[in-house]
Design a protein around this motif. Structure first.
Motif, PDB file in Angstrom:
ATOM      1  N   PHE A 107      -2.147  16.792  15.210  1.00  0.00           N
ATOM      2  CA  PHE A 107      -1.890  17.412  13.915  1.00  0.00           C
ATOM      3  C   PHE A 107      -2.346  18.871  13.886  1.00  0.00           C
ATOM      4  N   GLU A 108      -1.749  19.610  12.994  1.00  0.00           N
ATOM      5  CA  GLU A 108      -2.239  20.934  12.623  1.00  0.00           C
ATOM      6  C   GLU A 108      -2.560  20.910  11.133  1.00  0.00           C
ATOM      7  N   LYS A 109      -3.771  21.381  10.801  1.00  0.00           N
ATOM      8  CA  LYS A 109      -4.194  21.415   9.405  1.00  0.00           C
ATOM      9  C   LYS A 109      -3.808  22.748   8.791  1.00  0.00           C
ATOM     10  N   VAL A 110      -3.106  22.700   7.654  1.00  0.00           N
ATOM     11  CA  VAL A 110      -2.667  23.913   6.962  1.00  0.00           C
ATOM     12  C   VAL A 110      -3.287  23.911   5.565  1.00  0.00           C
ATOM     13  N   PRO A 111      -4.412  24.628   5.379  1.00  0.00           N
ATOM     14  CA  PRO A 111      -5.091  24.617   4.076  1.00  0.00           C
ATOM     15  C   PRO A 111      -4.275  25.355   3.016  1.00  0.00           C
ATOM     16  N   HIS A 112      -4.378  24.871   1.787  1.00  0.00           N
ATOM     17  CA  HIS A 112      -3.804  25.531   0.620  1.00  0.00           C
ATOM     18  C   HIS A 112      -4.942  25.727  -0.386  1.00  0.00           C
ATOM     19  N   GLY A 113      -5.747  26.738  -0.176  1.00  0.00           N
ATOM     20  CA  GLY A 113      -6.935  26.949  -0.999  1.00  0.00           C
ATOM     21  C   GLY A 113      -7.988  25.899  -0.675  1.00  0.00           C
ATOM     22  N   GLU A 114      -8.842  25.602  -1.626  1.00  0.00           N
ATOM     23  CA  GLU A 114      -9.900  24.621  -1.428  1.00  0.00           C
ATOM     24  C   GLU A 114      -9.514  23.239  -1.931  1.00  0.00           C
ATOM     25  N   GLU A 115      -8.395  23.134  -2.614  1.00  0.00           N
ATOM     26  CA  GLU A 115      -8.052  21.891  -3.276  1.00  0.00           C
ATOM     27  C   GLU A 115      -7.294  20.908  -2.386  1.00  0.00           C
ATOM     28  N   VAL A 119       0.842  -1.201   0.000  1.00  0.00           N
ATOM     29  CA  VAL A 119       0.000   0.000   0.000  1.00  0.00           C
ATOM     30  C   VAL A 119       0.874   1.247   0.000  1.00  0.00           C
ATOM     31  N   ALA A 120       0.529   2.192  -0.857  1.00  0.00           N
ATOM     32  CA  ALA A 120       1.222   3.486  -0.908  1.00  0.00           C
ATOM     33  C   ALA A 120       0.180   4.587  -1.001  1.00  0.00           C
ATOM     34  N   LEU A 121       0.274   5.565  -0.063  1.00  0.00           N
ATOM     35  CA  LEU A 121      -0.665   6.687  -0.031  1.00  0.00           C
ATOM     36  C   LEU A 121       0.117   7.989  -0.061  1.00  0.00           C
ATOM     37  N   ASN A 122      -0.239   8.870  -0.952  1.00  0.00           N
ATOM     38  CA  ASN A 122       0.257  10.237  -0.920  1.00  0.00           C
ATOM     39  C   ASN A 122      -0.806  11.102  -0.278  1.00  0.00           C
ATOM     40  N   HIS A 123      -0.461  11.714   0.855  1.00  0.00           N
ATOM     41  CA  HIS A 123      -1.445  12.426   1.667  1.00  0.00           C
ATOM     42  C   HIS A 123      -0.842  13.742   2.121  1.00  0.00           C
ATOM     43  N   GLY A 124      -1.696  14.623   2.633  1.00  0.00           N
ATOM     44  CA  GLY A 124      -1.211  15.899   3.155  1.00  0.00           C
ATOM     45  C   GLY A 124      -0.282  15.752   4.337  1.00  0.00           C
ATOM     46  N   LEU A 125      -0.330  14.597   5.035  1.00  0.00           N
ATOM     47  CA  LEU A 125       0.610  14.332   6.126  1.00  0.00           C
ATOM     48  C   LEU A 125       1.975  13.930   5.575  1.00  0.00           C
ATOM     49  N   GLY A 126       1.967  13.197   4.454  1.00  0.00           N
ATOM     50  CA  GLY A 126       3.193  12.724   3.851  1.00  0.00           C
ATOM     51  C   GLY A 126       2.942  11.466   3.059  1.00  0.00           C
TER      52      GLY A 126
END
Length: 480
Positions: free
Chosen positions: A138-146, A41-48
């Motif tokens: 965690f801290e969520k850091v938005p980059h626009g709506e995407e 399994v490989a996931l690309n996510h906002g965490l890493g």
């Protein structure tokens, strides 16, 4: 065969494909709420980037970026975070709605967090944290709506915590809390299983009630530490034990400096003991792969005591001002506090050897290694000298001088006066008064008798002013 799922899955869920998102595995199934992945399994996510053998992704109720709010990973988990730190564990439960995660170890393998914290433009401090379980915030850091990134702000580790830091330090504790951000603070605490926190550097060990590390600056703060160094505190001595304890220790690891604060106590076989009520600073240097204490700086009331075992003599010195012991130069200096241009009698330097005690404003000691032990080779005390020579079977003797030197080899004290002044000596038992430019006091081997000799313009009586002075200084009320 590996399945690349992300384009089709995000369209089916009504979500836009994120620029950096991606999911792949050997096999997959989806029931409308959960996506089950198995095999590579490989996931690309906002965490890493996440790697595992199994993953269960739960659909989130709202939001259109990554369509799953929780991710459960199992077996062979590796996560490369956005800041290039890494996590490794056997099981992970990640909840991005609650901004929390929990990591578990498996078998003999611990949860492992590794990082390289940047110090300045080029330097980095390596850090590895291992424990049985880890809680993440965690801290969520938005980059626009995407898309959004998720940064780890707190790491709470519990159970047999091991921390490798700055390439040479290993910290052992029951639990630890690592707060990431601009400061990067790491705090280690004991538990019922681990009564103290320990730091090891080779054979050196320190125990403490708690340890806090400023990771960026490489500064450690220890509460009620007790330590044992196996590298000698003296460059000219063989390897031995150096024991110390204090109320607080500030250890500037990058500068090789230890600040022992409040009730500091240091004990080393070659030089004896040193106690300081305020602060004792130990400055280390690297030599032949070992850390040696090159100098000690004391501030406050200091008590230095050395037992000359060959001669059964105790050298004791008390100082209320700055003390510097320079082991490279084999030289020590002592200063008394000066207030209004004067040193108060109660804050004078005090030196005691055998049956002679000396008060002075300042002093210096040269010392040398003999048979792997530290011994004073020359002692010089200056300023408002007061000497008390005492014997339990006799009345005390008193002397006043401007400076005094002592040779441990000959056991001779030489009392000297400035030009125009005299050394004054009074022995009540022998009804002896001496006024001279110099007076020599020589002890015999058993400290039972002393030879007294006047040198230069010797008088065996006091003038009225000299008698008044010695009575005033020593508080003598009887007739002389």
């Amino acid at each position: 065969m590996r399945l690349l799922l992300i384009p089709f899955l995000f369209l089916a869920l009504g979500a836009k494909t994120p620029d950096s998102g991606g999911i792949s595995s050997s096999s997959a199934s989806y029931d409308g709420n959960a996506l089950i992945l198995t095999g590579q399994v490989a996931l690309n996510h906002g965490l890493g980037k996440m790697l595992a053998e199994e993953a269960v992704l739960q659909k989130q109720e709202t939001g259109k970026e990554f369509p799953f709010s929780t991710i459960a990973l199992k077996r062979g988990i590796q996560i490369e975070l956005q800041d290039h730190a890494r996590l490794r564990c056997d099981k992970a439960d990640l909840d991005f709605s609650a901004l929390q995660g929990k990591l578990f170890s498996g078998g003999k393998e611990k949860v492992v967090y590794t990082d390289r914290v940047r110090r300045g433009s080029k330097q980095e401090s390596p850090l590895r944290l291992m424990s049985d379980t880890v809680d993440l915030t965690f801290e969520k850091v938005p980059h626009g709506e995407e898309r959004s990134d998720y940064l780890i702000r707190e790491i709470s580790a519990v159970g047999s915590v091991v921390i490798d830091y700055a390439q040479s330090l290993t910290l052992l504790a029951g639990k630890a809390l690592y707060k990431k951000g601009n400061e990067n603070l790491l705090c280690a605490l004991p538990t019922d299983t681990f009564a103290t926190c320990d730091i090891q550097r080779g054979d050196d060990k320190i125990h403490a009630e708690s340890i806090e590390i400023d990771v960026n600056r490489q500064v450690l703060f220890l509460k009620n530490p007790k330590g044992l160094f196996y590298s000698s505190s003296l460059p000219h001595a063989q390897k031995g034990e150096v024991r110390f304890q204090c109320d607080r220790l500030v250890w500037d690891h990058s500068r090789n400096t230890l600040h022992l604060q409040e009730n500091a106590h240091v004990e080393e076989a070659s030089f004896g003991t040193l106690d300081v009520d305020r602060e004792l600073t130990l400055i280390q240097k690297d030599q032949d792969g070992h850390k040696l204490v090159s100098s000690l700086h004391a501030d406050g009331r200091s008590v230095l005591q050395f037992q000359d075992q060959d001669r059964e003599t105790v050298h004791r010195l008390i100082c209320h001002g700055p003390v510097i012991l320079d082991h490279e130069k084999m030289h020590a200096s002592f200063e008394s506090p000066v207030k209004g241009g004067h040193v108060a009698k109660e804050e004078q330097l005090y030196y005691e050897e055998g049956q002679i005690a000396v008060y002075a404003d300042r002093g210096m000691i040269d010392y040398a290694m003999q048979e792997n032990r530290l011994r004073p080779s020359a002692i010089a005390l200056k300023g408002n000298i007061r000497v008390l020579s005492y014997n339990a079977a006799q009345a005390p003797r008193f002397a006043l001088a401007d400076w005094i030197t002592y040779s441990p080899t000959t056991r001779t004290f030489i009392l000297s006066a400035n030009p125009g002044s005299k050394v004054l000596f009074w022995d009540e038992q022998e009804n002896m008064r001496i006024s001279a430019q110099e007076i020599h006091l020589t002890q015999d081997g058993n400290h039972e008798t002393e030879a007294v000799k006047g040198v230069g313009n010797v008088q065996f009586s006091f003038t009225a002013n000299e008698e008044a002075l010695i009575k005033k200084v020593f508080g003598i009320t009887k007739r002389m």
